[in-house]
Write an enzyme that holds these catalytic residues in place. Structure first.
Site, mmCIF file in Angstrom:
data_model
loop_
_atom_site.group_PDB
_atom_site.id
_atom_site.type_symbol
_atom_site.label_atom_id
_atom_site.label_comp_id
_atom_site.label_asym_id
_atom_site.label_seq_id
_atom_site.Cartn_x
_atom_site.Cartn_y
_atom_site.Cartn_z
ATOM 1 N N CYS A 110 24.181 37.071 35.316
ATOM 2 C CA CYS A 110 24.559 36.176 34.617
ATOM 3 C C CYS A 110 24.400 34.814 35.745
ATOM 4 O O CYS A 110 25.506 34.045 35.987
ATOM 5 C CB CYS A 110 26.107 36.167 34.280
ATOM 6 S SG CYS A 110 26.290 37.204 33.056
ATOM 7 N N GLN B 205 35.403 36.652 42.112
ATOM 8 C CA GLN B 205 35.027 37.780 43.139
ATOM 9 C C GLN B 205 35.883 37.630 44.343
ATOM 10 O O GLN B 205 35.650 38.378 45.340
ATOM 11 C CB GLN B 205 33.425 37.416 43.531
ATOM 12 C CG GLN B 205 32.372 37.672 42.402
ATOM 13 C CD GLN B 205 32.640 39.218 41.653
ATOM 14 O OE1 GLN B 205 32.975 40.249 42.547
ATOM 15 N NE2 GLN B 205 32.089 39.522 40.536
ATOM 16 N N LYS C 215 38.683 42.638 36.820
ATOM 17 C CA LYS C 215 38.215 42.749 38.290
ATOM 18 C C LYS C 215 39.075 43.003 39.187
ATOM 19 O O LYS C 215 38.731 43.209 40.495
ATOM 20 C CB LYS C 215 37.212 41.687 38.900
ATOM 21 C CG LYS C 215 35.938 41.357 37.866
ATOM 22 C CD LYS C 215 35.026 40.475 38.382
ATOM 23 C CE LYS C 215 34.296 39.609 37.370
ATOM 24 N NZ LYS C 215 33.116 40.269 37.194
ATOM 25 N N HIS D 205 28.015 31.577 38.868
ATOM 26 C CA HIS D 205 27.743 32.403 37.619
ATOM 27 C C HIS D 205 27.662 31.412 36.585
ATOM 28 O O HIS D 205 28.204 30.401 36.341
ATOM 29 C CB HIS D 205 29.111 33.252 37.501
ATOM 30 C CG HIS D 205 29.170 34.306 36.443
ATOM 31 N ND1 HIS D 205 29.413 33.905 35.132
ATOM 32 C CD2 HIS D 205 29.050 35.736 36.245
ATOM 33 C CE1 HIS D 205 29.487 35.176 34.515
ATOM 34 N NE2 HIS D 205 29.324 36.200 35.122
ATOM 35 N N ASP E 115 35.899 29.206 41.410
ATOM 36 C CA ASP E 115 35.694 30.306 40.569
ATOM 37 C C ASP E 115 35.775 31.543 41.491
ATOM 38 O O ASP E 115 35.138 31.824 42.281
ATOM 39 C CB ASP E 115 34.348 30.454 40.037
ATOM 40 C CG ASP E 115 33.975 31.618 39.421
ATOM 41 O OD1 ASP E 115 34.762 32.482 39.340
ATOM 42 O OD2 ASP E 115 32.932 31.781 38.840
HETATM 43 C C1 PLP Z 1 31.848 34.732 40.118
HETATM 44 C C2 PLP Z 1 32.020 35.074 38.539
HETATM 45 N N1 PLP Z 1 32.451 34.164 37.872
HETATM 46 C C3 PLP Z 1 32.658 34.324 36.552
HETATM 47 C C4 PLP Z 1 32.733 35.696 36.076
HETATM 48 C C5 PLP Z 1 33.031 35.965 34.698
HETATM 49 O O1 PLP Z 1 34.129 36.793 34.341
HETATM 50 P P1 PLP Z 1 34.394 37.114 32.887
HETATM 51 O O2 PLP Z 1 33.402 37.396 32.106
HETATM 52 O O3 PLP Z 1 35.489 37.895 33.092
HETATM 53 O O4 PLP Z 1 35.060 35.655 32.106
HETATM 54 C C6 PLP Z 1 32.167 36.732 36.798
HETATM 55 C C7 PLP Z 1 32.011 38.121 36.449
HETATM 56 O O5 PLP Z 1 31.457 38.452 35.553
HETATM 57 C C8 PLP Z 1 32.067 36.439 38.136
HETATM 58 O O6 PLP Z 1 31.498 37.462 39.082
#
Ligand code: PLP
Lengths: 160, 413
Positions: free
Chosen positions: B370, B205, B228, B126, B202
C-alpha cells in the site's frame, strides 16, 4: 498441502527465465494496454496488432512474479496468428481451467454444448499452469495477462 | 525491569503462535507490520466483556449499561495514557487509522483547505495518508508537495523549510511500513509550525514499537490502528489537540454525536463523542486497551530495545548468508529504523519468495505494501517484507534465513 512442484512446473520456470515475445510494438499500428494486479503490484503491458480480425503480432512488457510473467509469455505464443474468435475461445478455456470463468458462477445455467466445446480446445503448454488453482491467491497472477489481452482486443475493436 | 525482553517467552502468551499449526505444519509469523497476533489477555478481556458486562454504551440507566460504558471509557483513558495525550477527550475511536486520516481530511480539510492550498506529504507514505489528500486535490484543488528520500532511505529534510513554506498541513508517517525508516517527527512538526502549518502523524507503525508522547512530538494530529498494537481489528485512534477538534466540523452524523436533534436542525455533542457517530466498537476498544496494557507491562523501552537487537541480528544474519544477492531496502543505521525488512533477491520475484517461504511456514508479505508511490521511487514493483515484533526471537530469523536459502536453491536449480 500442495507442493511447490505443483505450482512451479519446469515449463513455467522456462518461460519465466526466457520469456517469449518480450518487448514492445510501435503504437500505432499496435495497441498498448496495461493490466495491474492491485494485490501484489504485478504489471503486464500487452502490445497487440490485429489485422483483418487476426492477431498478427503481440509483445509483452511489464514486471511481475514467475506465474504472471510466464503466463503472459505462454499466452503470447499461443495467440499469435489466431482469429479474435479463436482467442476468445482459448481465453474461455484457460479461465475455465483457472475455474473462475463466469459459467462456474452462473452454475447450472451454463449450456452443455459450450462446455463440451471447451473440452476440445488444446491448451498445450498452458496446461502447465493448471496447478495454480491449488494456490488460490496466485490465480490472479495467471489470469492477469489474459484479462489484459481481452481488454486490448476490446480497445482495438472500439478504435477501428 | 531492565533485563532484556525475551521473544521466546513472550511468544507463549500468544495462543496462535504455538510452534505448530493445528494441521501440524510449522508457523513463523513475520508479518506484524501488516497485523499483529493477539495475546491471551486481549482475547480474555473481550470475552469477559461479552460474558459479564456487555450492553450498549452511553444509553442505559441500568447497571449493565453503566459497566459497559465504564469499560469503554476506561479504554479511552488507557489509550490517552499510552500516547501521552494531555486530555482523554482528545482521543477519538475510529474504525482504523485509515478512517482517522480520512476524518481529518474530510472535516478539518473541508473547513480549512481550498484551491491552491498546500499539503506536504512524504515519499514513503502509506496510501491511507495519500489518497484522502488526492481526493481533496480532485474535489477542491489542493496542491501536494512531497518530502523526498536520501540515499539511506531517510526523509530528506535538507529543503524542508522550502517545502513547508506556505503550507497548511504537513502529514507524514512516523515509521515507514516498507523501509522501517523512522521519521524525525519533531523536526518536521517544528518546521510546519514555523511556517504556520499544522502537523499530522501517521503513527500506525510507530505506536506498536516505540514509546509515544504526542506532546514531545509536538504534532497536532496523530493516528494509529488497533490491530497492529496487539488489539483486535475494527478499532483505531485519532488524537488531536482539543482546540483543533473543537473547531472542526463533525464527521458522520447520527446517534451519539449529537446533543439535540429537532426536525429543523441539530447541535453537536462535546468531545470526544462529537466524532463517534453510532454505536462504537465497544469490545474492540476494551481489547485494544488490553493489548496496550500488555505492552505497558513489557515496557515500551524494552520492546524497542528487543526490536533493535533482533533487527541487528537479522541484518547481520541475512548479509552474512546472502551477501550482495539480497537487497534490504531500508536504513543501515539501527537507531533510525524499526524491525521492517523489505527484501529483494536478484533472481526471485518477491511473490515467489513468499510462496516458497510459506511452504516452510514462514509468513512474510509480498507486494507493494500500500505504498505504490514509494515503490516507484525505489524502482521496484514489489518487495518481500519480513517484520519483527515482541514475540519474535532469533529462531524466527534463522527460519527466515533457512527458508530464503531454500528459495534461492529452488529457483536457481
Ligand atoms: C504506515 C501505515 N499507515 C496506515 C496503515 C493502514 O492501517 P489500517 O488498514 O489499519 O487503517 C498501515 C497499515 O497497513 C500502515 O502501515
Amino acid at each position: 498441502m500442495p507442493g511447490l512442484e505443483d505450482l512451479y512446473r519446469e515449463i513455467i520456470l522456462d518461460h519465466y527465465r526466457n520469456p517469449r515475445n518480450r518487448g514492445e510494438l510501435p503504437v500505432p499500428p499496435a495497441h498498448r494496454t496495461e493490466g495491474f494486479n492491485p494485490l501484489c503490484g504485478d504489471e503486464v503491458v500487452v502490445f497487440l496488432e490485429l489485422t483483418d480480425g487476426k492477431v498478427t503480432d503481440v509483445r509483452i512488457a511489464g514486471q511481475g512474479c514467475s506465474i504472471s510473467q510466464s503466463s503472459a509469455s505462454m499466452m503470447s505464443s499461443a495467440v499469435k496468428g489466431l482469429s479474435i474468435e479463436e482467442v476468445a475461445r482459448l481465453t474461455r478455456a484457460f479461465k475455465d481451467m483457472m475455474s473462475i470463468h463466469e459459467s462456474s458462477l452462473e452454475g447450472a445455467d451454463a449450456d452443455s454444448e459450450a462446455e463440451s466445446e471447451l473440452e476440445e480446445i488444446e491448451l498445450g503448454d498452458l496446461e502447465a499452469l493448471r496447478g495454480v488453482v491449488k494456490f488460490p491467491v496466485r490465480i490472479k497472477c495467471a489470469t492477469l495477462s489474459w484479462n489484459t489481452l481481452s481488454q486490448a482486443i476490446e480497445d482495438t475493436l472500439a478504435d477501428s | 525491569m531492565d533485563h532484556p525482553l525475551d521473544g521466546t517467552v513472550v511468544k507463549k502468551d500468544f495462543p496462535l503462535l504455538g510452534d505448530l499449526r493445528p494441521d501440524g505444519s510449522p508457523l513463523v509469523y513475520l508479518d506484524s507490520a501488516s497485523s499483529a497476533q493477539k495475546p491471551q489477555s486481549v482475547l480474555d478481556a473481550m470475552d469477559d466483556l461479552y460474558c459479564t458486562s456487555y450492553a450498549n454504551v452511553h444509553r442505559g440507566v441500568y447497571r449493565l449499561g453503566v459497566e459497559a460504558t465504564d469499560r469503554y471509557e476506561g479504554a479511552r483513558r488507557t489509550v490517552a495514557r499510552f500516547i501521552g495525550a494531555p486530555h482523554e477527550r482528545e482521543v477519538i475511536f475510529t474504525k482504523n487509522v485509515t478512517e482517522a486520516m480520512n476524518l481529518v481530511a474530510r472535516t478539518w480539510g473541508a473547513a480549512n483547505l481550498g484551491a491552491g492550498d498546500v499539503v506536504v506529504l512524504s515519499d514513503m507514505e502509506h496510501h491511507a495518508n495519500i489518497v484522502p489528500w488526492l481526493m481533496l486535490a480532485e474535489s477542491v484543488g489542493i496542491e501536494l508537495r512531497w518530502i523526498g528520500l536520501t540515499d539511506d532511505y531517510q526523509l530528506d529534510l535538507s529543503n524542508l523549510d522550502q517545502l513547508v513554506d506556505g503550507a497548511k498541513l504537513v502529514s507524514v508517517t512516523a515509521m515507514s511500513n516498507v523501509l522501517g525508516s523512522i521519521t524525525d517527527v519533531r523536526t518536521i512538526a517544528d518546521a510546519a509550525h514555523s511556517a504556520g502549518a499544522l502537523c499530522m502523524v501517521d503513527a500506525a507503525q510507530w505506536v506498536p514499537h516505540l514509546p509515544t508522547d504526542v506532546v514531545a512530538m509536538d504534532c497536532d494530529f496523530l493516528g494509529f490502528t488497533g490491530h497492529k498494537v496487539l488489539g483486535p481489528t475494527g478499532i483505531g485512534v485519532l488524537w488531536a489537540r482539543s482546540e483543533i477538534l473543537d473547531a472542526m466540523p463533525a464527521f458522520l452524523g447520527g446517534g451519539e454525536m449529537i446533543r439535540d436533534v429537532r426536525k429543523d436542525g441539530w447541535t453537536v455533542n462535546e468531545l470526544p463523542w462529537k466524532f463517534e457517530a453510532g454505536t462504537p466498537p465497544i469490545a474492540e476498544a476494551v481489547g485494544l486497551a488490553a493489548g496496550i496494557e500488555y505492552l505497558e507491562t513489557l515496557g515500551m523501552d524494552r520492546v524497542r530495545a528487543h526490536e533493535v537487537d533482533l533487527t541487528a541480528y537479522a541484518l547481520d544474519t541475512l548479509t552474512a548468508r546472502f551477501g550482495d544477492t539480497l537487497t534490504i531496502h531500508g536504513p543501515s543505521d539501527l537507531s533510525a529504523r524499526g524491525g521492517v525488512l523489505s527484501l529483494a533477491l536478484d533472481e526471485v520475484h518477491p511473490h515467489d519468495i513468499s510462496q516458497v517461504l510459506d511452504q516452510h511456514g514462514v509468513c512474510v508479505r509480498a507486494g507493494h505494501h500500500c505504498a505504490k508511490p514509494l515503490m516507484r521511487e525505489l524502482g521496484v514493483g514489489a518487495t518481500a517484507r519480513a517484520s519483527l515484533y515482541v514475540y519474535n526471537d532469533r529462531s524466527d530469523v534463522d527460519a527466515l534465513a533457512d527458508a530464503l536459502a531454500a528459495t534461492v536453491e529452488f529457483f536457481t536449480l
